[in-house]
Design a protein around this motif. Structure first.
Motif, PDB file in Angstrom:
ATOM      1  N   ASP A 189       0.870  -1.214  -0.162  1.00 29.25           N
ATOM      2  CA  ASP A 189       0.025  -0.144  -0.045  1.00 29.25           C
ATOM      3  C   ASP A 189       0.872   1.220  -0.099  1.00 29.25           C
ATOM      4  O   ASP A 189       2.103   1.443   0.537  1.00 29.25           O
ATOM      5  CB  ASP A 189      -0.937   0.050   1.135  1.00 29.25           C
TER       6      ASP A 189
ATOM      7  N   CYS B 218      -0.933  -1.210  -5.748  1.00 31.00           N
ATOM      8  CA  CYS B 218      -1.619   0.008  -5.360  1.00 31.00           C
ATOM      9  C   CYS B 218      -1.345   1.430  -5.883  1.00 31.00           C
ATOM     10  O   CYS B 218      -0.169   1.354  -6.583  1.00 31.00           O
ATOM     11  CB  CYS B 218      -1.532   0.138  -3.828  1.00 31.00           C
TER      12      CYS B 218
ATOM     13  N   SER C 171      -1.580  -2.198   5.035  1.00 32.32           N
ATOM     14  CA  SER C 171      -2.034  -0.782   4.716  1.00 32.32           C
ATOM     15  C   SER C 171      -1.693   0.341   5.259  1.00 32.32           C
ATOM     16  O   SER C 171      -1.183  -0.088   6.638  1.00 32.32           O
ATOM     17  CB  SER C 171      -3.550  -0.850   4.484  1.00 32.32           C
TER      18      SER C 171
ATOM     19  N   ARG D 238      -5.690  -2.397  -5.932  1.00 28.78           N
ATOM     20  CA  ARG D 238      -6.152  -1.318  -5.358  1.00 28.78           C
ATOM     21  C   ARG D 238      -6.286   0.116  -6.024  1.00 28.78           C
ATOM     22  O   ARG D 238      -5.095   0.696  -6.304  1.00 28.78           O
ATOM     23  CB  ARG D 238      -5.319  -1.053  -4.100  1.00 28.78           C
TER      24      ARG D 238
END
Length: 487
Positions: free
Chosen positions: A153, A452, A196, A406
């Motif tokens: 992330d 991400c 994350s 993501r």
């Protein structure tokens, strides 16, 4: 007078034809140079919005096509002369042969060759034009190297000073100077993969979710270093993609994170899940946080007391992501059960839920945009745009050639960034129109799966960040006005 034998005469004719062909090629090259010079002069006098590099590239490509057609035309003329010569010899010998079949065969060959050349040249023009355009609009600015395992992330602070945060499978979260690429802070409080990272809307506080079944809230203090001049990373030789092995990946010690300040313990630890916590986010105002877990639940916590406020149940399989609305008390959770759910906490006494069905595989993420839209990405290789007022069917569907991870939406310009399993990152608008693909080659771009993306719309240097399982994050400068003008 001695007569020439058949083989000698044939060899002599072939030699003359080669000589004639060589002369014609030299004349062609000479005339082509003159035409190119003339075309350049004409283009320079024209009012055009194309950059000079693009104009020159187009001229060279069109020149190559013209030369190819000329060579084929000369070849066709020689074939026709050979057919005429053969017919004359057969007529002298008293035989009659219809040359239509030969002519038809040669014409068919010529046609096929022309088609192949046309397709190759046209493809080269389109590819070259897209490459040039992508380089001008989407430029790689900085690479952030220091993690020892894949990065799951990436996030950017909403407060000053603006820094970049990354969450990695190496059990750490790192904060970076966007300008210099220097590691500013290392968080080592988790004992599992950090899945994350999200920043508090008003304070220097971070929220991380981990495979150790917890989410941590921790405070950081950073002082940005003075930016140093950096080499131009945008020179590329093309978009030729090659396979990379693990030894080609960035060295985890390349830029080094061992010398930056380390935070070892959180302010608060959120403990209620019975499985991996895969994502976490702040509700508007920053007084509550939501977590999503592989135990098939999402939990809502009070940040000050660390108490569990709500346990959100209903998904049939593991959760993959959670996201909060930027201005309202709304939460969306994604799951491997092919659905995502909208949770409404605007009325503190009750919370309602809506289920969105439309994907055929794992929903990897669903994010809010300004207004009443949600954008969802899936392993079924599609991205769908939904209207919160109409859950029955999406208002736009984007079909891709690889699973989507993501996603993130540029709120101001409503541009969706799609990170893919196949190492690509593509940009689309909300109606499903493709705007660009971030350039990648054997010199730059991600070398493994892109996990991400995150926009930072107001940053003057980098306004889009991506991270991947090649252990690096990348900062990009996207010329959004030019991108929308191209559209």
């Amino acid at each position: 007078m001695p007569t020439e034998s058949g083989s000698f005469a044939t060899a002599r004719q072939a030699k003359q034809k080669r000589k004639s062909h060589s002369l014609s090629i030299r004349r062609t090259n000479s005339s082509e140079q003159e035409r190119t010079g003339l075309q350049r002069e004409m283009l320079e006098g024209q009012d055009t919005k194309l950059p000079s590099s693009v104009r020159n590239t187009l001229l060279e490509l069109f020149g190559q096509i013209e030369r190819e057609f000329e060579n084929l035309y000369i070849e066709n003329l020689e074939l026709r002369r050979e057919i005429d010569s053969l017919n004359e010899r057969l007529a002298v010998e008293g035989q009659t042969v219809d040359g239509a079949e030969l002519t038809s065969h040669s014409t068919s060959q010529l046609s096929q060759k022309l088609k192949t050349t046309y397709k190759a040249s046209t493809s080269k023009i389109v590819s070259s034009f897209k490459t040039t355009t992508s380089r001008a609009i989407c430029q790689l600015v900085k690479e952030y190297v220091g993690h020892r395992d894949g990065i799951w992330d990436v996030s950017v602070t909403k407060t000053q000073p603006v820094v970049l945060g990354t969450a990695s499978a190496d059990h750490t979260a790192l904060l970076w100077s966007i300008e210099t690429g220097k590691c500013l802070v290392k968080y080592v409080g988790h004992v599992g993969s950090v899945n994350s990272i999200k920043f508090h809307p008003t304070e220097q506080v971070a929220l991380t979710a981990s495979g150790d079944q917890t989410a941590h809230i921790w405070r950081y203090m950073v002082q940005l270093p003075m930016p140093q001049p950096t080499a131009d990373c945008n020179q590329m030789s093309g978009e030729d993609e090659i396979e990379f092995s693990d030894k080609d990946e960035p060295d985890g010690d390349g830029d080094g994170s061992s010398d930056c300040p380390t935070i070892r313990a959180p302010l608060t630890s959120l403990k209620s899940h019975q499985g991996v916590v895969i994502a976490a986010d702040w509700l508007v105002g920053g007084k509550q946080a939501v977590t999503a877990s592989w135990d098939r639940t999402a939990n809502l916590y009070d940040v000050e007391t660390s108490e569990l406020v709500h346990s959100l149940t209903g998904h049939d399989q593991e959760l993959t992501h959670c996201c909060t609305h930027p201005t309202q008390r709304l939460v969306v959770t994604s799951s491997r059960d092919t659905t995502f759910r909208l949770w409404d906490f605007r009325d503190p006494s009750i919370h309602s839920v809506n289920v969105f069905q439309g994907h055929t595989d794992t929903v990897t993420s669903a994010v809010f945009t300004v207004g009443d839209n949600v954008v969802s990405g899936s392993d079924d290789r599609t991205v769908k745009v939904w209207d919160l007022k109409n859950m029955r069917s999406p208002i736009a569907t984007i079909r891709t050639d690889s699973a989507v991870n993501r996603i993130n939406v540029c709120v101001g310009q409503r541009i969706i960034a799609l990170p893919h399993d196949n190492r690509q990152v593509r940009l689309f608008d909300m109606s499903g129109v493709r705007l660009a693909r971030l350039p990648r080659s054997n010199r730059q771009g991600h070398r493994r799966m892109v996990c991400c993306s995150a926009w930072s719309e107001d940053h003057p240097i980098c306004n889009l960040f991506t991270c991947g399982f090649d252990r690096q994050a990348i900062g990009w400068n996207i010329n959004i006005p030019a991108l929308l003008q191209e559209k």
